[in-house]
Motif scaffolding. Structure first.
Motif, PDB file in Angstrom:
ATOM      1  N   ARG A  26       0.832  -1.213   0.000  1.00  0.00           N
ATOM      2  CA  ARG A  26       0.000   0.000   0.000  1.00  0.00           C
ATOM      3  C   ARG A  26       0.863   1.260   0.000  1.00  0.00           C
ATOM      4  NH1 ARG A  26      -3.531  -2.324   4.377  1.00  0.00           N
ATOM      5  NH2 ARG A  26      -5.291  -3.317   3.340  1.00  0.00           N
ATOM      6  N   HIS A  27       2.088   1.163   0.557  1.00  0.00           N
ATOM      7  CA  HIS A  27       2.979   2.317   0.649  1.00  0.00           C
ATOM      8  C   HIS A  27       3.893   2.322  -0.577  1.00  0.00           C
ATOM      9  CE1 HIS A  27       1.698   1.606   4.830  1.00  0.00           C
ATOM     10  NE2 HIS A  27       1.811   2.914   4.955  1.00  0.00           N
ATOM     11  N   LYS A  28       3.441   2.990  -1.625  1.00  0.00           N
ATOM     12  CA  LYS A  28       4.151   2.937  -2.903  1.00  0.00           C
ATOM     13  C   LYS A  28       5.558   3.513  -2.810  1.00  0.00           C
ATOM     14  CE  LYS A  28      -0.041   3.035  -5.750  1.00  0.00           C
ATOM     15  NZ  LYS A  28      -0.950   2.853  -4.613  1.00  0.00           N
ATOM     16  N   THR A  34      12.606   0.570  -1.598  1.00  0.00           N
ATOM     17  CA  THR A  34      13.161  -0.725  -1.221  1.00  0.00           C
ATOM     18  C   THR A  34      13.735  -1.460  -2.415  1.00  0.00           C
ATOM     19  OG1 THR A  34      11.621  -0.934   0.637  1.00  0.00           O
ATOM     20  CG2 THR A  34      12.635  -2.959  -0.177  1.00  0.00           C
ATOM     21  N   PHE A  35      13.004  -1.457  -3.529  1.00  0.00           N
ATOM     22  CA  PHE A  35      13.436  -2.207  -4.701  1.00  0.00           C
ATOM     23  C   PHE A  35      14.443  -1.448  -5.568  1.00  0.00           C
ATOM     24  CE2 PHE A  35       9.170  -4.509  -4.375  1.00  0.00           C
ATOM     25  CZ  PHE A  35       9.748  -5.591  -3.731  1.00  0.00           C
ATOM     26  N   GLY A  72      21.393  -7.280  -2.031  1.00  0.00           N
ATOM     27  CA  GLY A  72      20.033  -6.752  -2.145  1.00  0.00           C
ATOM     28  C   GLY A  72      19.048  -7.455  -1.242  1.00  0.00           C
ATOM     29  N   ILE A  73      19.196  -8.791  -1.077  1.00  0.00           N
ATOM     30  CA  ILE A  73      18.246  -9.489  -0.214  1.00  0.00           C
ATOM     31  C   ILE A  73      18.522  -9.192   1.263  1.00  0.00           C
ATOM     32  CG2 ILE A  73      17.955 -11.315  -1.914  1.00  0.00           C
ATOM     33  CD1 ILE A  73      19.416 -13.200   0.029  1.00  0.00           C
ATOM     34  N   VAL A  74      19.770  -8.810   1.586  1.00  0.00           N
ATOM     35  CA  VAL A  74      20.051  -8.377   2.961  1.00  0.00           C
ATOM     36  C   VAL A  74      19.364  -7.047   3.219  1.00  0.00           C
ATOM     37  CG1 VAL A  74      21.863  -7.736   4.599  1.00  0.00           C
ATOM     38  CG2 VAL A  74      22.242  -9.621   3.014  1.00  0.00           C
ATOM     39  N   SER A  75      19.344  -6.194   2.194  1.00  0.00           N
ATOM     40  CA  SER A  75      18.659  -4.901   2.333  1.00  0.00           C
ATOM     41  C   SER A  75      17.170  -5.084   2.593  1.00  0.00           C
ATOM     42  CB  SER A  75      18.876  -4.062   1.072  1.00  0.00           C
ATOM     43  OG  SER A  75      18.149  -2.850   1.128  1.00  0.00           O
ATOM     44  N   THR A  76      16.545  -6.033   1.877  1.00  0.00           N
ATOM     45  CA  THR A  76      15.102  -6.233   2.036  1.00  0.00           C
ATOM     46  C   THR A  76      14.761  -7.075   3.260  1.00  0.00           C
ATOM     47  OG1 THR A  76      15.212  -8.115   0.517  1.00  0.00           O
ATOM     48  CG2 THR A  76      14.603  -5.994  -0.414  1.00  0.00           C
ATOM     49  N   SER A  77      15.750  -7.672   3.895  1.00  0.00           N
ATOM     50  CA  SER A  77      15.473  -8.464   5.097  1.00  0.00           C
ATOM     51  C   SER A  77      15.988  -7.742   6.337  1.00  0.00           C
ATOM     52  CB  SER A  77      16.093  -9.858   4.983  1.00  0.00           C
ATOM     53  OG  SER A  77      17.481  -9.790   4.707  1.00  0.00           O
ATOM     54  N   PHE A  78      17.274  -7.714   6.516  1.00  0.00           N
ATOM     55  CA  PHE A  78      17.876  -7.113   7.709  1.00  0.00           C
ATOM     56  C   PHE A  78      17.494  -5.645   7.865  1.00  0.00           C
ATOM     57  CE2 PHE A  78      21.570  -4.915   9.648  1.00  0.00           C
ATOM     58  CZ  PHE A  78      21.515  -5.483  10.916  1.00  0.00           C
ATOM     59  N   ASN A  79      17.751  -4.838   6.839  1.00  0.00           N
ATOM     60  CA  ASN A  79      17.484  -3.402   6.936  1.00  0.00           C
ATOM     61  C   ASN A  79      16.003  -3.098   7.121  1.00  0.00           C
ATOM     62  OD1 ASN A  79      20.163  -3.533   6.139  1.00  0.00           O
ATOM     63  ND2 ASN A  79      20.035  -1.750   4.821  1.00  0.00           N
ATOM     64  N   SER A  80      15.183  -3.641   6.218  1.00  0.00           N
ATOM     65  CA  SER A  80      13.756  -3.321   6.242  1.00  0.00           C
ATOM     66  C   SER A  80      13.070  -3.825   7.505  1.00  0.00           C
ATOM     67  CB  SER A  80      13.070  -3.906   5.005  1.00  0.00           C
ATOM     68  OG  SER A  80      13.606  -3.348   3.829  1.00  0.00           O
ATOM     69  N   ILE A  81      13.458  -5.025   7.955  1.00  0.00           N
ATOM     70  CA  ILE A  81      12.807  -5.588   9.139  1.00  0.00           C
ATOM     71  C   ILE A  81      13.203  -4.835  10.396  1.00  0.00           C
ATOM     72  CG2 ILE A  81      12.700  -7.627  10.628  1.00  0.00           C
ATOM     73  CD1 ILE A  81      10.969  -7.729   8.090  1.00  0.00           C
ATOM     74  N   ALA A  82      14.476  -4.500  10.541  1.00  0.00           N
ATOM     75  CA  ALA A  82      14.925  -3.779  11.734  1.00  0.00           C
ATOM     76  C   ALA A  82      14.192  -2.453  11.880  1.00  0.00           C
ATOM     77  CB  ALA A  82      16.435  -3.560  11.683  1.00  0.00           C
ATOM     78  N   THR A  83      14.065  -1.717  10.779  1.00  0.00           N
ATOM     79  CA  THR A  83      13.373  -0.430  10.850  1.00  0.00           C
ATOM     80  C   THR A  83      11.863  -0.626  10.934  1.00  0.00           C
ATOM     81  OG1 THR A  83      13.425  -0.306   8.419  1.00  0.00           O
ATOM     82  CG2 THR A  83      15.186   0.796   9.617  1.00  0.00           C
ATOM     83  N   GLY A  84      11.348  -1.661  10.256  1.00  0.00           N
ATOM     84  CA  GLY A  84       9.903  -1.909  10.285  1.00  0.00           C
ATOM     85  C   GLY A  84       9.395  -2.307  11.654  1.00  0.00           C
ATOM     86  N   VAL A  85      10.120  -3.195  12.336  1.00  0.00           N
ATOM     87  CA  VAL A  85       9.712  -3.613  13.679  1.00  0.00           C
ATOM     88  C   VAL A  85       9.813  -2.440  14.645  1.00  0.00           C
ATOM     89  CG1 VAL A  85      10.242  -5.139  15.620  1.00  0.00           C
ATOM     90  CG2 VAL A  85      10.341  -6.020  13.284  1.00  0.00           C
ATOM     91  N   LEU A 114       6.786 -11.743   4.494  1.00  0.00           N
ATOM     92  CA  LEU A 114       7.002 -10.455   3.819  1.00  0.00           C
ATOM     93  C   LEU A 114       8.380 -10.415   3.178  1.00  0.00           C
ATOM     94  CD1 LEU A 114       6.444  -7.463   3.186  1.00  0.00           C
ATOM     95  CD2 LEU A 114       7.227  -6.926   5.518  1.00  0.00           C
ATOM     96  N   VAL A 115       9.398 -10.820   3.934  1.00  0.00           N
ATOM     97  CA  VAL A 115      10.776 -10.780   3.432  1.00  0.00           C
ATOM     98  C   VAL A 115      10.951 -11.743   2.264  1.00  0.00           C
ATOM     99  CG1 VAL A 115      13.156 -11.394   3.997  1.00  0.00           C
ATOM    100  CG2 VAL A 115      11.837  -9.967   5.557  1.00  0.00           C
ATOM    101  N   ALA A 116      10.372 -12.939   2.357  1.00  0.00           N
ATOM    102  CA  ALA A 116      10.526 -13.934   1.288  1.00  0.00           C
ATOM    103  C   ALA A 116       9.976 -13.406  -0.033  1.00  0.00           C
ATOM    104  CB  ALA A 116       9.826 -15.233   1.675  1.00  0.00           C
ATOM    105  N   VAL A 117       8.782 -12.821   0.005  1.00  0.00           N
ATOM    106  CA  VAL A 117       8.161 -12.313  -1.217  1.00  0.00           C
ATOM    107  C   VAL A 117       8.933 -11.107  -1.760  1.00  0.00           C
ATOM    108  CG1 VAL A 117       6.082 -11.260  -2.193  1.00  0.00           C
ATOM    109  CG2 VAL A 117       5.889 -13.177  -0.597  1.00  0.00           C
ATOM    110  N   SER A 118       9.262 -10.158  -0.882  1.00  0.00           N
ATOM    111  CA  SER A 118       9.965  -8.956  -1.344  1.00  0.00           C
ATOM    112  C   SER A 118      11.377  -9.281  -1.803  1.00  0.00           C
ATOM    113  CB  SER A 118       9.984  -7.888  -0.238  1.00  0.00           C
ATOM    114  OG  SER A 118      10.590  -8.379   0.943  1.00  0.00           O
TER     115      SER A 118
END
Length: 269
Positions: A26-28, A34-35, A72-85, A114-118
């Motif tokens: 939803r957050h374009k 992210t991508f 790139g997958i570290v960015s979408t997992s480690f980075n995004s999850i740490a800030t998202g949580v 979420l991380v797997a799909v992204s």
């Protein structure tokens, strides 16, 4: 009177994963950032640094691209999850979730969905760009596709759990962003993502990077996308795939322990 049993942690986690995905897409602006960031970095650095290497048929751009796919997958997992949580905690979303029957393990599973799909979408994008601009080729051997699969899975599981654990160290989303970006940037340099081949780095830097998942994820991806002759450009002169699996497996277990011990629903507890 029939008593309905509550769904198990896995079912709740998968349902939570669906919610996480809907919220994310939803957050374009977040989706685009992210991508696009890893891909833009790869295009810029690859265009600047691209050139011949000691191995005929392999360019610096291809070395960079193979590592950047893993990064790139570290960015979408480690980075995004740490800030998202951290954001979920700061906005009170975690506090509200705590009042539901959902256990913390289901919350972790939801984040991994979420991380797997992204991460899958990120990998497809990075591979497509690498093939188009740097001549990277898809593997043709079945064993390389298998390596791609297990490095991908172990990478996202370990980095997602570490991101959840790290989120508890920061008291705010702003603080989490600062800590995560600093760690990620430093690890990219000492893990041979930006400096190719990795043998150009001082050994002490690579030794430090060897304690963390990023170096091994990128090495695993290089073993998949580069020809076998490129193995000579690794520090050990080998892809070390058993060690890649061992280190990432250890970090999956350590990440789970750290996430369970440090996870807080609120800033207070």
């Amino acid at each position: 009177m029939t008593t309905l049993a509550l769904p198990g942690p896995l079912a709740l986690g998968l349902a939570r994963g669906g919610t996480e995905l809907r919220q994310f897409f939803r957050h374009k602006e977040q989706v685009v950032f992210t991508f696009s960031l890893p891909a833009v970095l790869m295009i810029l650095l690859g265009s600047i640094l691209d050139g011949p290497t000691a191995l005929a048929g392999v360019t610096s751009g291809q070395l960079l691209a193979a590592g950047m796919i893993g990064s790139g997958i570290v960015s979408t997992s480690f980075n995004s999850i740490a800030t998202g949580v951290s954001a979920d905690r700061e906005t009170g979303a975690l506090k509200r979730l705590r009042g539901t029957p959902m256990p913390s393990s289901s919350y972790f599973i939801g984040k991994m969905v979420l991380v797997a799909v992204s991460s899958l979408a990120q990998t497809v994008l990075m591979v497509a760009v690498s093939m188009l601009l740097f001549g990277l080729k898809l593997p043709t051997e079945a064993d390389k596709w298998l390596t791609l699969l297990w490095v991908f899975v172990l990478g996202i599981v370990s980095c997602t759990l570490l991101g959840i654990a790290l989120s508890s160290l920061a008291r705010s989303t702003t603080g989490a962003v600062a800590v995560v970006q600093m760690l990620y940037l430093v690890l990219q340099f000492i893990s041979g993502v930006f400096v190719t081949p990795i043998t150009n780095l001082p050994k002490i830097m690579v030794d430090i990077a060897s304690f963390f998942p990023l170096k091994w994820i990128c090495q695993g991806f290089r073993s998949v996308f580069l020809p076998d002759g490129a193995v000579g450009m690794e520090m050990a002169g080998s892809w070390e795939l058993p060690r890649v699996a061992l280190v990432l497996g250890i970090w999956c277990v350590a990440g789970l322990v750290l996430a369970r011990l440090s996870f807080r629903w609120t800033d207070g507890k």
